[in-house]
Enzyme design. Structure first.
Site, PDB file in Angstrom:
ATOM      1  N   GLY A 105       0.767  -1.244   0.000  1.00  0.00           N
ATOM      2  CA  GLY A 105       0.000   0.000   0.000  1.00  0.00           C
ATOM      3  C   GLY A 105       0.793   1.287   0.000  1.00  0.00           C
TER       4      GLY A 105
ATOM      5  N   ASP B 184       0.518   3.209   4.285  1.00  0.00           N
ATOM      6  CA  ASP B 184      -0.516   3.948   3.542  1.00  0.00           C
ATOM      7  C   ASP B 184      -1.576   4.504   4.482  1.00  0.00           C
ATOM      8  OD1 ASP B 184      -1.483   1.397   4.174  1.00  0.00           O
ATOM      9  OD2 ASP B 184      -2.193   0.926   2.165  1.00  0.00           O
TER      10      ASP B 184
ATOM     11  N   ASP C 180      -5.552   2.350  10.608  1.00  0.00           N
ATOM     12  CA  ASP C 180      -6.980   2.144  10.840  1.00  0.00           C
ATOM     13  C   ASP C 180      -7.159   1.699  12.298  1.00  0.00           C
ATOM     14  OD1 ASP C 180      -9.661   1.566  10.529  1.00  0.00           O
ATOM     15  OD2 ASP C 180      -9.381  -0.155   9.232  1.00  0.00           O
TER      16      ASP C 180
ATOM     17  N   LYS D 214      -7.240   7.019   9.756  1.00  0.00           N
ATOM     18  CA  LYS D 214      -8.687   6.790   9.909  1.00  0.00           C
ATOM     19  C   LYS D 214      -8.932   6.493  11.387  1.00  0.00           C
ATOM     20  CE  LYS D 214     -10.270   3.292   7.436  1.00  0.00           C
ATOM     21  NZ  LYS D 214     -10.947   2.338   6.569  1.00  0.00           N
TER      22      LYS D 214
ATOM     23  N   PHE E 251     -14.130   2.982   3.551  1.00  0.00           N
ATOM     24  CA  PHE E 251     -13.055   2.251   2.907  1.00  0.00           C
ATOM     25  C   PHE E 251     -12.532   3.093   1.757  1.00  0.00           C
ATOM     26  CE2 PHE E 251     -10.779  -1.012   0.621  1.00  0.00           C
ATOM     27  CZ  PHE E 251     -10.166  -1.671   1.670  1.00  0.00           C
TER      28      PHE E 251
END
Ligand code: IMP
Ligand code: MG
Length: 203
Positions: free
Chosen positions: A72, A126, A129, A158, A179
């Site tokens: 990513g 990247d 989360d 996020k 997402f």
């Protein structure tokens, strides 16, 4: 929960509903039109911010050792290092926790052909989360690989679903609990080639 230290003068929040007012200026390839939701971060905005991050990370440094988490962060890495004004050494680490849109919670290290012992590392990812991946990798590099220090740099944060209280040293953009794909981020290995960051509708 996320603690951001040594970050930039400003933190950029990607708009929840995407960049609607300017959306008509961004042409989404026909192939992706049915699959993508909103464009969250335009190509231009990514370019400017990544340049800014590169300057901030490399300011006052003679050399930097980056470990880029595959796959990513590859696009982010390629742009970031070209704007750094110092010696840059790069290694890659293969880690995965996702199956489709869900995090499996179990982190697996695959490819990691380097010796991190005694090094000051900047770990490049990247997106953060739940924080499970970065928290696991940071502690692995410090405790098992005996790295001297580990800083973390992410393109996207996020925060909505954070499970681990982890320090993130450099953050590009904060994104809503959606997402996201593009600029290296994938859905089932696709969409990495989009030059912007968008939400996923369906695939
Ligand atoms: P975490 O361990 O839950 O923080 O997840 C980190 C990894 O999950 C990242 O390296 C990404 O590969 C993947 N991931 C998390 N959220 C997204 C997303 O919105 N789009 C694409 N990949 C994501
Ligand atoms: Mg990843």
């Amino acid at each position: 929960m996320v603690k951001i230290v040594n970050n930039f003068k400003r933190t950029i929040d990607a708009p929840e509903e995407g960049i609607k007012t300017r959306a008509e200026k961004i042409s989404i390839p026909t192939f992706f039109q049915k699959r993508l939701g909103n464009v969250l971060i335009s190509e231009k905005c990514l370019k400017l911010r990544v340049k800014e991050m590169a300057k901030e990370i490399s300011r006052g440094k003679k050399e930097i050792y980056l470990i880029s988490i595959l796959k990513g962060s590859a696009v982010f890495l390629a742009d970031l290092i070209r704007d750094m004004d110092c010696d840059v050494e790069v290694d890659f680490l293969g880690a995965s926790s996702y199956i489709g849109e869900k995090s499996s919670g179990k982190i697996k290290i695959g490819f990691a052909p380097f010796d991190a012992k005694g090094k000051n590392i900047i770990l490049l990812e990247d997106i953060v989360d739940t924080g499970n991946t970065l928290s696991f990798l940071k502690s692995h590099l410090l405790k098992k690989e005996k790295a001297k220090s580990v800083k973390i740099c992410v393109l996207l944060d996020k925060p909505a679903r954070r499970e681990k209280n982890i320090e993130i040293d450099f953050v590009g953009f904060r994104v809503p609990d959606r997402f996201t794909v593009g600029y290296g981020l994938d859905y089932k290995q696709r969409c990495r080639n989009l030059p912007f960051v968008a939400t996923l509708k369906k695939y």
